[in-house]
Design an enzyme around this catalytic site. Sequence first.
Site: not given
Length: 311
Positions: A63, A65, A67-68, A143, A268
Amino acid sequence: MSVRELVILGTSSAVPTRRRNHNGYFLRWGDQGVLFDPGEGTQRQMRLAGLAATDVTRICVTHFHGDHSLGLPGVMQRIARDRVPHTVRVAYPGAGEEYWRRLRHATSFHDTEVILPQPVGGSGCCAIGEEEPFTVTALPLRHSVPAYGYRLVEPDGWRMSPERLERHGVRGPDVSRLLREGRIEVAGREVALAECADPRPGQVFAFVMDTGECEQAVELARGADMLVIESTYLDSEERLAREYRHLTARMAGRIAARAGVRLLVLTHLSERYEQEREGEFVAQAAEEFDGRIVLAADLDRIAMPARRRPV
């Protein structure tokens, strides 16, 4: 057997810590290299882990976001800079196409044509990756933004027995023909593949990031030899996990138990937890799952378990 291992590049959640970089996971599968969720700092972590841009054959983004995915521009520009010659397929949620375009061309650089986007979408199973020695499927997760988990499945195969091949007179090109056709004629007698080989179960790898508990997470992990899964919170923050559609370590363990996973890799972690509390993640997951559990740490290398024995 070719090397199959997971190289951990980052294990934090939204905020990196002194010991935990933003997300990043590299699965080495023989001559294939799958990079999952490259967050900030992935390019440097790859350097520390001894990985090159040429090692990457596929990228999977769960996805958009930060941090990904904020490490994507650096990784793609490095692929271009190092003139990687092979195609690099990039799977990502199609609903985030605008973010993909922004990240793909975040700054000026000498571009490359080897990067092939593969947006995934829909509410059911999305199959991609027919070119690799495994199939890649994606399923939607629960999510706050469109998110998908990934499942890599190696087809079942056969392990040839040199002694039995010799006994049945199967030699040279006939060995590959037997493997391909299933049965051949040798010296006037039909020889079946099962007479000269044993079944070799394919291996399964599952990757489940930011999500609340859902049936799709269980389906992605079904029978996996290794499940890499977020475990952002401990029991004390279960309310936050449900509110923000994340998992606790206990929830991750419950998913692994329901799916019949062999090796559970927790990652995570929220930055709120100090190092002395990290053992609680394994302990709480173990109350739900009685298999092997590993709490991931940056730059760890975790080998895929040996193949299951044929039933």
